[in-house]
Write an enzyme that holds these catalytic residues in place. Sequence first.
Site, PDB file in Angstrom:
ATOM      1  N   GLN A  87       0.808  -1.210   0.000  1.00  0.00           N
ATOM      2  CA  GLN A  87       0.000   0.000   0.000  1.00  0.00           C
ATOM      3  C   GLN A  87       0.846   1.268   0.000  1.00  0.00           C
ATOM      4  O   GLN A  87       0.313   2.370   0.032  1.00  0.00           O
ATOM      5  CB  GLN A  87      -0.922  -0.019   1.229  1.00  0.00           C
ATOM      6  CG  GLN A  87      -1.917  -1.165   1.223  1.00  0.00           C
ATOM      7  CD  GLN A  87      -2.649  -1.319   2.549  1.00  0.00           C
ATOM      8  OE1 GLN A  87      -2.340  -0.663   3.545  1.00  0.00           O
ATOM      9  NE2 GLN A  87      -3.638  -2.200   2.569  1.00  0.00           N
ATOM     10  N   HIS A 151      -0.789  -0.252   5.797  1.00  0.00           N
ATOM     11  CA  HIS A 151      -1.313   0.738   6.737  1.00  0.00           C
ATOM     12  C   HIS A 151      -0.356   1.905   6.972  1.00  0.00           C
ATOM     13  O   HIS A 151       0.083   2.164   8.087  1.00  0.00           O
ATOM     14  CB  HIS A 151      -1.673   0.058   8.067  1.00  0.00           C
ATOM     15  CG  HIS A 151      -2.819  -0.890   7.964  1.00  0.00           C
ATOM     16  ND1 HIS A 151      -3.468  -1.408   9.056  1.00  0.00           N
ATOM     17  CD2 HIS A 151      -3.443  -1.426   6.886  1.00  0.00           C
ATOM     18  CE1 HIS A 151      -4.433  -2.221   8.673  1.00  0.00           C
ATOM     19  NE2 HIS A 151      -4.431  -2.247   7.340  1.00  0.00           N
ATOM     20  N   GLU A 244     -14.796   3.881   9.845  1.00  0.00           N
ATOM     21  CA  GLU A 244     -15.284   4.914  10.750  1.00  0.00           C
ATOM     22  C   GLU A 244     -15.178   6.315  10.158  1.00  0.00           C
ATOM     23  O   GLU A 244     -14.239   6.631   9.424  1.00  0.00           O
ATOM     24  CB  GLU A 244     -14.475   4.898  12.051  1.00  0.00           C
ATOM     25  CG  GLU A 244     -14.643   3.657  12.883  1.00  0.00           C
ATOM     26  CD  GLU A 244     -13.901   3.734  14.196  1.00  0.00           C
ATOM     27  OE1 GLU A 244     -13.947   2.749  14.952  1.00  0.00           O
ATOM     28  OE2 GLU A 244     -13.271   4.787  14.493  1.00  0.00           O
ATOM     29  N   TYR A 254      -9.408   7.137  19.950  1.00  0.00           N
ATOM     30  CA  TYR A 254     -10.485   6.625  19.108  1.00  0.00           C
ATOM     31  C   TYR A 254     -10.589   5.100  19.107  1.00  0.00           C
ATOM     32  O   TYR A 254     -11.324   4.533  18.316  1.00  0.00           O
ATOM     33  CB  TYR A 254     -10.363   7.227  17.708  1.00  0.00           C
ATOM     34  CG  TYR A 254     -10.691   8.707  17.780  1.00  0.00           C
ATOM     35  CD1 TYR A 254     -11.994   9.165  17.645  1.00  0.00           C
ATOM     36  CD2 TYR A 254      -9.715   9.632  18.135  1.00  0.00           C
ATOM     37  CE1 TYR A 254     -12.314  10.498  17.798  1.00  0.00           C
ATOM     38  CE2 TYR A 254     -10.019  10.979  18.305  1.00  0.00           C
ATOM     39  CZ  TYR A 254     -11.326  11.397  18.132  1.00  0.00           C
ATOM     40  OH  TYR A 254     -11.649  12.720  18.315  1.00  0.00           O
ATOM     41  N   TYR A 265      -9.980 -10.560   9.821  1.00  0.00           N
ATOM     42  CA  TYR A 265     -10.170 -11.110   8.486  1.00  0.00           C
ATOM     43  C   TYR A 265     -10.369 -12.618   8.587  1.00  0.00           C
ATOM     44  O   TYR A 265      -9.614 -13.317   9.274  1.00  0.00           O
ATOM     45  CB  TYR A 265      -8.968 -10.792   7.596  1.00  0.00           C
ATOM     46  CG  TYR A 265      -8.817  -9.315   7.345  1.00  0.00           C
ATOM     47  CD1 TYR A 265      -9.715  -8.638   6.531  1.00  0.00           C
ATOM     48  CD2 TYR A 265      -7.791  -8.591   7.932  1.00  0.00           C
ATOM     49  CE1 TYR A 265      -9.604  -7.278   6.307  1.00  0.00           C
ATOM     50  CE2 TYR A 265      -7.653  -7.228   7.711  1.00  0.00           C
ATOM     51  CZ  TYR A 265      -8.565  -6.579   6.896  1.00  0.00           C
ATOM     52  OH  TYR A 265      -8.442  -5.225   6.675  1.00  0.00           O
TER      53      TYR A 265
END
Length: 375
Positions: A87, A151, A244, A254, A265
Amino acid sequence: MTPSFARPLLALTALAGTLIAPAAHAQSSAVTTEVVAQGLHNPWAVAFIGDNRMLVTERPGRMRVVSANGRVGQPLRNVPEVDAVGQGGLLDLVTDRDFARNRLVHFCYSEPGLGGNSTAMASARLSSDASALEDVRVIFSQKPKVASRLHFGCRIAQDEDGSLFLALGDRFQRMADAQTLDNHNGKVVRVRPDGSAHPGNPFVGRAGALPEIWSLGHRNVQGATLGPDGRLWTIEHGPQGGDELNRTDAGKNYGWPVITYGENYGGGKVGDGITSKEGLEQPLLYWKPSIAPSGMAFVKGGPYGSDWQGNLLVGSLKFRYLVRLVMDGERVVREDKVLPDLAQRVRDVRQGPDGFIYLLTDDRDGQLLRLKPGT
């Protein structure tokens, strides 16, 4: 994210566990799209530089000028090396609030280094002929470096005082770091333009806490913007369910990975499998199953009619459409699926100085699209 293609359900956490009625998931045909440019290699972010031109980042590590007539320029010179794995790559980009005077751009990317990689943010001046970056300075580098392809987070928003918010992912296997203050994983940070910690940050002076931290308990933020109230709003990916929307305030936690509306997963609870705990913030809403949200923009003016004013637009990578959230202050009162037949992964959503909404689609032959009001 989950492989299910069931319709995503939007849940208001003010009514914890209940779902908005199906009527709230209307389909909108109020806009059409036109292609501004194509042939972009996994474009990630778009920012506006005037004269009907835009800067676009491509994840493999290129930044280009794109003109409103569809011309895609050659890659800019002097872009830093990126670790374009998984990513990672060259990711978010914003122009400075005073760009017309200083020609500064701020961008973030996966930075290679000893021990792996992490998210870094740099500032640079766009050359007068828009062919190169000049005076490139890395003003922030996430600690620690991690051997991970996942991430990175990497969304930027600039506050009214010129300081920069940067959202950082938990790096996947380091998700427990999101709950401690001795690292930048799973955090939003705020720094001044020179890279120093903002003196108003909530943990400045606390022993064992990194002073750049603004908020904690995030998983993988993929959208960040200032709302009509001037405060920071973010969206983040949950695991399998539990994406979210948050209004992200100073010093607040949070919850990830202590609380989540998602699951591991393949199934199974994350941690204790709880969705609330004292001292941890609830999202303003969550999606289950995940829509893989990416990019977000509040509609301010423009040609889309009064019904769109103040709405929040969010891209969906998984379901390949645009989401329009009708807001009443901080409360989401309706979700519309815009462009339900787009069939392209929406990576970024921005409103241009011309009032039009622009989308980037995430593909090896990605497009820059303009939304036009329907007839």
